[in-house]
Design an enzyme around this catalytic site. Sequence first.
Site, PDB file in Angstrom:
ATOM      1  CG  ASN A   1      -8.241   2.719   1.206  1.00  0.00           C
ATOM      2  OD1 ASN A   1      -7.240   2.544   0.527  1.00  0.00           O
ATOM      3  ND2 ASN A   1      -8.213   2.747   2.533  1.00  0.00           N
ATOM      4  N   GLY A   2      -8.239   0.352  -1.319  1.00  0.00           N
ATOM      5  CA  GLY A   2      -7.756  -1.010  -1.156  1.00  0.00           C
ATOM      6  C   GLY A   2      -7.540  -1.724  -2.474  1.00  0.00           C
ATOM      7  CD  GLU A   3      -4.789  -2.461  -4.971  1.00  0.00           C
ATOM      8  OE1 GLU A   3      -5.463  -2.866  -5.945  1.00  0.00           O
ATOM      9  OE2 GLU A   3      -4.105  -1.421  -4.993  1.00  0.00           O
TER      10      GLU A   3
ATOM     11  CB  CYS B   1      -7.237   5.587  -2.393  1.00  0.00           C
ATOM     12  SG  CYS B   1      -6.823   4.816  -3.974  1.00  0.00           S
TER      13      CYS B   1
ATOM     14  CB  VAL C   1      14.705  -1.425   9.745  1.00  0.00           C
ATOM     15  CG1 VAL C   1      15.269  -0.504  10.811  1.00  0.00           C
ATOM     16  CG2 VAL C   1      13.635  -0.681   8.971  1.00  0.00           C
TER      17      VAL C   1
ATOM     18  NE  ARG D   1      -6.138   5.689  -9.575  1.00  0.00           N
ATOM     19  CZ  ARG D   1      -6.171   5.427 -10.871  1.00  0.00           C
ATOM     20  NH1 ARG D   1      -6.423   6.394 -11.737  1.00  0.00           N
ATOM     21  NH2 ARG D   1      -5.941   4.198 -11.311  1.00  0.00           N
ATOM     22  CG  LEU D   2      -0.649   4.924  -3.967  1.00  0.00           C
ATOM     23  CD1 LEU D   2       0.424   5.931  -4.366  1.00  0.00           C
ATOM     24  CD2 LEU D   2      -0.274   4.251  -2.648  1.00  0.00           C
TER      25      LEU D   2
ATOM     26  CB  SER E   1       4.220  -6.937   5.263  1.00  0.00           C
ATOM     27  OG  SER E   1       2.870  -7.223   5.603  1.00  0.00           O
TER      28      SER E   1
ATOM     29  CB  ILE F   1      -2.036   0.213  -7.171  1.00  0.00           C
ATOM     30  CG1 ILE F   1      -1.654   1.057  -5.948  1.00  0.00           C
ATOM     31  CG2 ILE F   1      -1.373  -1.154  -7.117  1.00  0.00           C
ATOM     32  CD1 ILE F   1      -0.176   1.236  -5.727  1.00  0.00           C
TER      33      ILE F   1
END
Length: 616
Positions: free
Chosen positions: A74-76, A2, A290, A49-50, A363, A52
């Site tokens: 913000n975060g997890e 977020c 990519v 907010r995103l 990642s 998840i």
Amino acid sequence: MCGIYGSTLTYNESQVKDKLKRTAFRGPDKMGWQFYKQNNHQIIFGHNRLSIIDLDLRSDQPFTYHEYIHVVFNGEIYNFKSIKDTLEKKGYQFRTTSDTEVLCAAYLEYAQDCVEHLNGMFAFVIYDEKKQLFFGARDRLGQKPFYYYHDGKDFEFASQISSIQLHHDNLTVSERSISYYLAWGHIPDPLSIFNEVKKLKAGHTFTFDLNTCEFQSQPYWDIDYKNEKPFKGSYEDAKQELNEILKDAVSTRLFADVPVGVFLSGGIDSSLIAATATQTSTSKIKTFSVKFNEKGFDESQYAQKVANHLGTDHHIIECNNDEGIDLIENFCHYYDEPFSDSSAIPSMLLSKYTKKHVTVALSGDAGDESFLGYHRYNWTLKKSGIYKLPKSVRKLSATALSKMPNYKLKVISKALRYSDENDFYLSIMTGVDLSYIRTSYDYHDIDELKYLRHNHKNVVERISDFDTKTYLNWDINTKVDRATMAFSLEARSPFLDHRVVDFANALPTEFKMQDNNQKRILKDILYQSVPKQFFDRPKAGFTMPFERWFRADLKEYVLSELNDEALKSIPCIDIKKVQFMIEQHMDGSWNRYPLIWKLLVLKQWLNTNGKGLSVV
């Protein structure tokens, strides 16, 4: 994932909405804000907010727990379920399935020590009404950003500096930060592009007392740079234990209430993450890479080979210079401080198209820092022996080599003039030729030098620690956060689990790097799942073909953006020297693309953000 915002400054509702809309890409699912009254003063908390975990509206933020604990987060927190189980046994009750509510309860139970219990990436602020206190923290490795303004009276914070900048008339551009940017390619913590705004350092907590207006920050975690807790087991013991830690780090990061995928470049780190994900997940893993059309830059075939072997649902994203220009022209909207890592462009492109399939992507970032993977580690180790030679011998050799036309010999000539391997490594990280910078500031003046200049470890371990505290935090994490959040995608890196970093830090050097075999232990774990011959090739970086583009497709763009008049508007540079260096690049006598890209980014930022502001 977020965007957070908060302030004790007086803003009206319309201004708060403007500040949140500026970074709405960080969290497009819900924009929320709340005003609180405190001794006739207002406190503002805002959140983009995103969604998840726990997609229900009950987990929207700002979030209130027990009526007097308010949070923007913000975060997890990857281990929130185990923390929740512990707190439930202590009598705590929960009405959501989110990690946000667990964070609030952990604060009530453990107070400021709650961060010691958290395994995750985070930046948060808790407003404790009873104590009239802000308490906040940033994760150990600096994955999530946190900017703040404190003038001795008022306090304002945000995930990105542009939210603070908007409707704020008390900011000046920092000449010191510009000079640091020209040297490092980014602005080191705790500095920001504005004199009045700072970054909270990674692994730090802070408090802001609403009664006294006093701000204090303190560290709660650090790497073991003094080597006080070395690993005592065998290589096989280390391999088995690391494998188990990685499996848990990957499996916890696969948990979400939205689709999850994996960035797969085909290199050691991302391949190991993808392989581990396929072993720990019950569903088919989606992977993304990519593809560049330029010869020598396209490694998508290696990613495809690994994907085929693992049986993932693989997606290849093509990058061309037309789309690259579009991202360049909008670069500072997302990287709202000067930032010159050119791999940000393909990272943004990868994120843009990955978002069409998943909302979370794992990642392989941080594998190189912890497990000695960069070419420069081996190079520095081999070259460190020259500093055992007498200074007089090195001086004579340097003079002779400086007269040679070969670029590499000139670099070696400069290396011979440094006092020791520490200064030599600093030159690698900031640039060998910085003669175009005009400043009174010492851009090597950073607190993190303590991780480099000591005798507790050998040179390669020292530079690894130094990179973890600087390059990883200031560059890699910034690049990944902005590139992914620009397209509302959450990136998670298992190698940034502090258990992995701590374990790698404790290992003997030969477990990680033996002769020319870098990342030895990671490779041996990977080769249990993916054939070794897939990786019998030189290590490649995630880079753009800017050297060629700036001489061909983008030549006119560069020359028009960095013409004589434009260069006059850029502080801290020797204009004639810069003009000469650009000419060197265009005639092919010297690769100056890092400088050109650095100046393009800085000029764009100044044009967009610096008009009317003093540079002091």
